[in-house]
Design an enzyme around this catalytic site. Sequence first.
Site, PDB file in Angstrom:
ATOM      1  N   ARG A  30       0.941  -1.197   0.046  1.00  0.00           N
ATOM      2  CA  ARG A  30      -0.046   0.060  -0.099  1.00  0.00           C
ATOM      3  C   ARG A  30       0.901   1.161   0.202  1.00  0.00           C
ATOM      4  O   ARG A  30       0.399   2.228  -0.506  1.00  0.00           O
ATOM      5  CB  ARG A  30      -1.145  -0.139   1.164  1.00  0.00           C
ATOM      6  CG  ARG A  30      -2.166  -1.244   0.986  1.00  0.00           C
ATOM      7  CD  ARG A  30      -3.404  -1.158   1.742  1.00  0.00           C
ATOM      8  NE  ARG A  30      -4.251  -2.047   1.216  1.00  0.00           N
ATOM      9  CZ  ARG A  30      -5.173  -2.408   2.044  1.00  0.00           C
ATOM     10  NH1 ARG A  30      -5.518  -1.969   3.032  1.00  0.00           N
ATOM     11  NH2 ARG A  30      -6.009  -3.234   1.609  1.00  0.00           N
ATOM     12  N   ILE A 131      10.120 -15.541  15.158  1.00  0.00           N
ATOM     13  CA  ILE A 131       9.718 -15.735  16.354  1.00  0.00           C
ATOM     14  C   ILE A 131      10.871 -15.828  17.276  1.00  0.00           C
ATOM     15  O   ILE A 131      10.809 -15.705  18.537  1.00  0.00           O
ATOM     16  CB  ILE A 131       8.478 -16.881  16.559  1.00  0.00           C
ATOM     17  CG1 ILE A 131       9.421 -18.191  16.354  1.00  0.00           C
ATOM     18  CG2 ILE A 131       7.517 -16.859  15.801  1.00  0.00           C
ATOM     19  CD1 ILE A 131       8.636 -19.476  16.952  1.00  0.00           C
ATOM     20  N   ASP A 132      12.057 -16.508  16.800  1.00  0.00           N
ATOM     21  CA  ASP A 132      13.112 -16.677  17.751  1.00  0.00           C
ATOM     22  C   ASP A 132      13.833 -15.248  18.252  1.00  0.00           C
ATOM     23  O   ASP A 132      14.349 -15.302  19.382  1.00  0.00           O
ATOM     24  CB  ASP A 132      14.170 -17.348  17.020  1.00  0.00           C
ATOM     25  CG  ASP A 132      13.848 -18.624  16.179  1.00  0.00           C
ATOM     26  OD1 ASP A 132      12.985 -19.227  16.820  1.00  0.00           O
ATOM     27  OD2 ASP A 132      14.311 -19.062  15.329  1.00  0.00           O
ATOM     28  N   ARG A 176      15.279 -22.162  18.198  1.00  0.00           N
ATOM     29  CA  ARG A 176      16.524 -22.478  17.719  1.00  0.00           C
ATOM     30  C   ARG A 176      17.811 -22.543  18.740  1.00  0.00           C
ATOM     31  O   ARG A 176      17.740 -23.120  19.816  1.00  0.00           O
ATOM     32  CB  ARG A 176      16.886 -21.739  16.221  1.00  0.00           C
ATOM     33  CG  ARG A 176      17.708 -22.524  15.398  1.00  0.00           C
ATOM     34  CD  ARG A 176      17.916 -21.793  14.032  1.00  0.00           C
ATOM     35  NE  ARG A 176      16.673 -21.646  13.045  1.00  0.00           N
ATOM     36  CZ  ARG A 176      16.508 -22.384  12.450  1.00  0.00           C
ATOM     37  NH1 ARG A 176      17.149 -23.458  12.205  1.00  0.00           N
ATOM     38  NH2 ARG A 176      15.434 -22.201  11.639  1.00  0.00           N
ATOM     39  N   LYS A 218       5.172 -25.080  46.962  1.00  0.00           N
ATOM     40  CA  LYS A 218       4.617 -24.681  46.059  1.00  0.00           C
ATOM     41  C   LYS A 218       3.405 -25.543  45.462  1.00  0.00           C
ATOM     42  O   LYS A 218       3.798 -26.714  45.757  1.00  0.00           O
ATOM     43  CB  LYS A 218       5.679 -24.434  44.784  1.00  0.00           C
ATOM     44  CG  LYS A 218       6.297 -23.166  45.112  1.00  0.00           C
ATOM     45  CD  LYS A 218       7.009 -22.505  43.845  1.00  0.00           C
ATOM     46  CE  LYS A 218       7.743 -20.928  43.872  1.00  0.00           C
ATOM     47  NZ  LYS A 218       7.966 -20.413  42.882  1.00  0.00           N
ATOM     48  N   ARG A 250       5.340 -33.959  34.214  1.00  0.00           N
ATOM     49  CA  ARG A 250       4.753 -34.103  32.781  1.00  0.00           C
ATOM     50  C   ARG A 250       5.378 -33.300  32.104  1.00  0.00           C
ATOM     51  O   ARG A 250       6.073 -32.355  32.500  1.00  0.00           O
ATOM     52  CB  ARG A 250       3.206 -33.810  32.926  1.00  0.00           C
ATOM     53  CG  ARG A 250       2.254 -34.688  33.671  1.00  0.00           C
ATOM     54  CD  ARG A 250       2.163 -35.790  32.992  1.00  0.00           C
ATOM     55  NE  ARG A 250       1.134 -37.010  33.569  1.00  0.00           N
ATOM     56  CZ  ARG A 250       1.218 -37.666  34.544  1.00  0.00           C
ATOM     57  NH1 ARG A 250       2.620 -37.955  34.955  1.00  0.00           N
ATOM     58  NH2 ARG A 250       0.438 -38.524  35.026  1.00  0.00           N
ATOM     59  N   HIS A 256       5.319 -26.195  16.686  1.00  0.00           N
ATOM     60  CA  HIS A 256       5.007 -25.183  15.740  1.00  0.00           C
ATOM     61  C   HIS A 256       3.763 -24.262  16.127  1.00  0.00           C
ATOM     62  O   HIS A 256       3.358 -23.146  15.563  1.00  0.00           O
ATOM     63  CB  HIS A 256       4.755 -25.615  14.373  1.00  0.00           C
ATOM     64  CG  HIS A 256       5.993 -26.095  13.778  1.00  0.00           C
ATOM     65  ND1 HIS A 256       6.723 -27.231  14.250  1.00  0.00           N
ATOM     66  CD2 HIS A 256       6.710 -25.575  13.235  1.00  0.00           C
ATOM     67  CE1 HIS A 256       7.845 -27.490  13.446  1.00  0.00           C
ATOM     68  NE2 HIS A 256       7.932 -26.403  12.761  1.00  0.00           N
ATOM     69  N   GLN A 258       3.810 -22.416  18.472  1.00  0.00           N
ATOM     70  CA  GLN A 258       4.192 -20.972  18.692  1.00  0.00           C
ATOM     71  C   GLN A 258       4.258 -19.999  17.596  1.00  0.00           C
ATOM     72  O   GLN A 258       4.484 -18.795  17.478  1.00  0.00           O
ATOM     73  CB  GLN A 258       5.538 -21.174  19.300  1.00  0.00           C
ATOM     74  CG  GLN A 258       5.486 -21.900  20.555  1.00  0.00           C
ATOM     75  CD  GLN A 258       6.860 -22.338  21.002  1.00  0.00           C
ATOM     76  OE1 GLN A 258       7.737 -21.826  21.636  1.00  0.00           O
ATOM     77  NE2 GLN A 258       7.175 -23.715  20.458  1.00  0.00           N
TER      78      GLN A 258
HETATM   79  O1  F6P Z   1      13.286 -19.981  13.152  1.00  0.00           O
HETATM   80  C1  F6P Z   1      11.973 -20.387  13.570  1.00  0.00           C
HETATM   81  C2  F6P Z   1      11.871 -21.713  14.094  1.00  0.00           C
HETATM   82  O2  F6P Z   1      10.533 -22.113  14.235  1.00  0.00           O
HETATM   83  C3  F6P Z   1      12.989 -22.195  15.126  1.00  0.00           C
HETATM   84  O3  F6P Z   1      12.293 -21.495  16.377  1.00  0.00           O
HETATM   85  C4  F6P Z   1      12.696 -23.675  14.752  1.00  0.00           C
HETATM   86  O4  F6P Z   1      13.992 -24.067  15.524  1.00  0.00           O
HETATM   87  C5  F6P Z   1      12.663 -23.843  13.583  1.00  0.00           C
HETATM   88  O5  F6P Z   1      12.094 -22.674  13.188  1.00  0.00           O
HETATM   89  C6  F6P Z   1      11.864 -24.946  13.080  1.00  0.00           C
HETATM   90  O6  F6P Z   1      11.940 -25.148  11.526  1.00  0.00           O
HETATM   91  P1  F6P Z   1      11.062 -25.910  10.799  1.00  0.00           P
HETATM   92  O7  F6P Z   1       9.490 -25.350  10.791  1.00  0.00           O
HETATM   93  O8  F6P Z   1      11.533 -26.018   9.397  1.00  0.00           O
HETATM   94  O9  F6P Z   1      10.835 -27.134  11.565  1.00  0.00           O
END
Ligand code: F6P
Length: 326
Positions: A30, A131-132, A176, A218, A250, A256, A258
């Site tokens: 845009r 996200i890292d 990672r 706790k 546990r 993923h 995340q």
């Molecule tokens: O770089 C983002 C990330 O989600 C890392 O946190 C993780 O190690 C990696 O990608 C996982 O990669 P893939 O989706 O290829 O398994």
Amino acid sequence: MSMDKKYTIGILTSGGDAPGMNAAIRAVVRTALENNMNVIGVMHGYEGLVNGEFRPMGARDVGGILQRGGTVLLTSRSKRFMEPTGQREAIRKMNEAGMDALIVIGGEGSMNGANALSQQGVKVIGLPGSIDNDIWGTNIAIGTDTAMNTIMDAVDKLRDTASSHQRAFLVETMGRNSGYLAVMAGIVCGAEMTLIPEVPTSVDEVAVAVEEAYKRGKTHAIIINAEGSGIRTTDLAERIDQMDVGFKTRMTILGHIQRGGSPTAYDRLLASRMGVKAVEALIDGTHGMMAGLKGKGIDFVPLADVITNKRQVNMEYYRMAKVLAR
Ligand code: F6P
């Protein structure tokens, strides 16, 4: 800028997707249209650049994507583009399509690719999306805040069941080789202990932390294990469960989850600001740079610096997480 042909910007997303990438794409498209420029979307990241998988992007093509996770341009981790022959082919495809510049949204590896193109004369601007939060040159990357909130929601839910059963939960976060997500999760989720790649930690130390939490009365214990910590969460859970630490254990690997979901307000705003600034930078003749959040403003840092420097986790936060775990 040429008078006979509209200035044309290519845009791609590369590497792991991150919530907010779509907001950045929308902002680029845009802002470019507002400035009488064309935008070409490159599908599947650098792989699509090598293959010439291009599509024109109009204002309506980015309608309704602001709130969507993932990336509408799709993404990949391209092996072919890592080779000089792949890069030459990508540049040929860009020239054929009449692209004057390229905006790359992605993580560390993607900025490496952007720098390689820049070294070969392509006008490139990088936007940090991961996200890292392991990219040097920006306080925070697009997508990190959403991932952090996803982790927080998940651990809040786990805590409910953990305290009801008086259990210890071992929760694995992504990141990672960086402990950023885990350290911040340690603070915002009130973890007893955080295991990160930057600080080698033994199983015995974890066992002591869990046992002490039990002795302090706790009702539960939360241990955050970064995926790169060097100790597999499954092994950790099994070994702690075999020890006499008070709580039964546990484990949950968030995985993923995340990476998905609607971007937070913070990520939408950050991505929008960076997208606008990227186009304005190209108009000003800036390239070979990555947008970064510095203080409250967006600044540009050389891609060459981004790829040679390593972003460190602020250990102040690691210590803070420990103090707050009492
Ligand atoms: O770089 C983002 C990330 O989600 C890392 O946190 C993780 O190690 C990696 O990608 C996982 O990669 P893939 O989706 O290829 O398994």
